[in-house]
Design an enzyme around this catalytic site. Structure first.
Site, mmCIF file in Angstrom:
data_model
loop_
_atom_site.group_PDB
_atom_site.id
_atom_site.type_symbol
_atom_site.label_atom_id
_atom_site.label_comp_id
_atom_site.label_asym_id
_atom_site.label_seq_id
_atom_site.Cartn_x
_atom_site.Cartn_y
_atom_site.Cartn_z
ATOM 1 C CB THR A 19 -3.139 9.238 1.075
ATOM 2 O OG1 THR A 19 -2.430 7.202 1.008
ATOM 3 C CG2 THR A 19 -3.656 8.854 2.872
ATOM 4 C CG ASP A 41 -0.347 3.104 -0.892
ATOM 5 O OD1 ASP A 41 -0.492 3.374 -1.630
ATOM 6 O OD2 ASP A 41 0.439 3.790 -0.321
ATOM 7 C CG ASP A 72 -6.433 5.817 -0.793
ATOM 8 O OD1 ASP A 72 -6.009 4.723 -1.228
ATOM 9 O OD2 ASP A 72 -5.605 6.341 0.106
#
Ligand code: AMP
Ligand code: ZN
Ligand code: ZN
Length: 500
Positions: free
Chosen positions: A81, A203, A250
């Site tokens: 990240t 995520d 990301d």
């Protein structure tokens, strides 16, 4: 094949000229504040490129239909990240901007950084190796706002976004969207031209349950509802057509399980080294053991793990010159993790079924990406694009002068300058028994090989047999009507023929 190639070449004649860097500067200085459109950069953390069809996501579909659908976003190494988000906003690889992991060690300061350490996260010291787009913009008199983005809480090179928020993952998503719309409603002289927005829930669900599992779909559908509110809000204000929306993630997500762990302490005396980050790519410092001894201990130790001394890390990772790049890097195969026995013993219940951090070329590490807004030709489709190039794109869209970076604007220009939708051509080759698919766009291409997707830039060809030539660090691909040649690191080099 011939006809497709002629069409491509025709497009190129104009584009090669239009994509010269000298043009960016002209465009940047030509634009006035009145002409400056808003750029909204959105990150859905852990949104893998193949999640576009995961659930019922009409807002995502609306972005795709009205913009440029990019097959996937090729991130920088390591696919974590903080490193990858900071690459998006600085145009530099982690090996250059210095956010080399979510957990890292700085040998000069003799200090540690980790995501959970609020003081470190807000300390500009860690970010100085790159210049985020909001700093570049603010320095040129352009107002910016961040509703979360790694680095946005810190004063970097003396500058913060005009509007920013301390990170709090519990802020309801509705509140984030309302704030963005409030920013858009501000009077001209206060309104931010760049706005970032961030969501972590896809995520988190991916880590807990694994990629594409039902809770991931639910999290994505919830965020889609928020995006719908944003798009509706912009439309109601008559601003949608004047706003660039870059929706990115990301990194991707890959399945892990309890059976695929490599215990580093089976091979290495951990009391003699410092491990600054664990997982798919483990970062090791030679504190009390020479580098050569660490490498020798780990080399060939486990069939699913590779190890390199700093100077031997594959050039493609560009994980090279920063002092925070560790002495030794150990990398596991996709789906495998590197850990240690005391840590694993302390975990009574296994609650990690997905993660990321592996080679950014692996398809499962690719993020989703779509771009929409004035100038982008709706209905276009691009092969994979590199996240390191997004800083240059944002500087261009904001009509500001980019700071020094590793990126390249050229891949985006065709989608901003064409009058018709730009779609790519696909060519299939047999490279000494290994199939290679080339997705070729006017200024760049994606090379699909095994479970990897690489992105290369178009360069001028010196080989008459291969008039289409592409390059990137560690990568070469050239092709013509009958044949091609390919090189990927020192792992794969082959001559190819057209596949039927
Ligand atoms: P990763 O597992 O590498 O994808 O990290 C994701 C986590 O990073 C999120 O769940 C958040 O807890 C954390 N995170 C994301 N953005 C920030 C931020 N700006 N500041 C602090 N922590 C963050
Ligand atoms: Zn992430
Ligand atoms: Zn994650």
């Amino acid at each position: 094949m011939m006809l497709q190639r002629i069409a491509l070449t025709l497009m190129l004649v104009g584009l090669l000229a239009a994509c010269q860097p000298a043009n960016d500067a002209e465009m940047a200085t030509d634009a006035t504040t009145d002409e400056r459109k808003t750029v909204i950069l959105i990150s859905i953390d852990g949104f893998r490129y193949d999640y576009f069809d995961l659930g019922d996501t009409p807002a995502l579909q609306r972005l795709v239909d009205g913009g440029v659908r990019v097959d996937s976003l090729h991130h920088a190494f390591p696919t974590k990240t903080f490193p990858t988000h900071y690459t998006v906003v600085t145009g530099k690889h982690p090996g250059h901007h210095g956010l080399v992991a979510n957990s890292m060690w700085d040998p000069d300061r003799d200090a540690r950084f980790s995501l959970g350490n609020r003081e470190a996260v807000g300390d500009g010291f860690w970010y100085e190796g790159g210049e985020p787009i909001w700093v570049t913009a603010e320095n040129q008199g352009v107002t910016t706002a961040t509703y979360f983005w790694p680095g946005s809480e810190a004063r970097i090179r003396g500058v913060r976004p005009t509007y920013w928020k301390p990170y709090d993952g519990d802020v309801p998503h509705e509140e984030r969207i309302e704030q963005v719309l409030d920013w858009v409603d501000m009077p001209e002289d206060e309104r931010p031209a760049l706005i970032t927005l961030y969501f972590s829930t896809v995520d988190s669900a991916g880590h807990r349950y694994g990629p594409r599992e039902e809770p991931v779909q639910a999290a994505l559908e919830e965020i889609d509802g928020q995006l719908a509110a944003l798009l509706d809000g912009l439309e109601a204000r008559g601003k949608l057509d004047d706003t660039y929306i870059l929706l990115a993630s990301d990194h991707g997500m890959s399945r892990v399980d309890f059976e695929r762990y490599i215990m580093l302490d089976d091979y290495l005396d951990l009391s003699r080294v410092r491990v600054s980050d664990w997982g798919p790519a483990t970062q090791i410092w030679a504190t009390d053991m020479p580098v050569e001894e660490i490498v020798a201990s780990l080399e060939g130790a486990h069939p699913n793990m590779r190890v390199w001394a700093k100077e031997d890390i594959p050039p493609r990772y560009q994980f090279d010159n920063h002092r925070r790049v560790p002495d030794v890097l150990a990398e596991a195969d996709l789906g495998w993790m590197i850990s240690n026995k005391p840590y694993m013993a302390g975990r009574s219940q296994f609650q990690l079924y997905g993660t990321h951090g592996w080679d950014p070329a692996l398809a499962e590490m690719h993020g989703g990406f779509v771009m929409q807004g004035p100038d982008f030709v709706a209905g276009s489709q691009s092969p994979a694009i590199r996240s390191v190039d997004l800083y240059e794109l944002m500087a261009h869209l904001l009509a500001i002068e980019p700071s020094e970076n590793d990126g390249n604007l050229a891949p985006f220009m065709p989608y901003l300058t064409a009058t018709e939708p730009v779609v790519y051509s696909t060519f299939n080759f047999d490279c000494e028994g290994s199939p290679v698919e080339a997705r070729v766009a006017p200024m760049h291409m994606a090379l699909h090989w095994e479970n990897e997707i690489h992105v290369l830039d178009r360069v001028e060809s010196t080989n008459p047999d291969h008039p289409e030539q592409f390059q990137a660090v560690g990568l070469e691909f050239g092709f013509g009507d009958d044949s091609a040649s390919v090189a990927i690191d020192d792992r794969f080099e082959a001559d190819c023929v057209v596949a039927n």
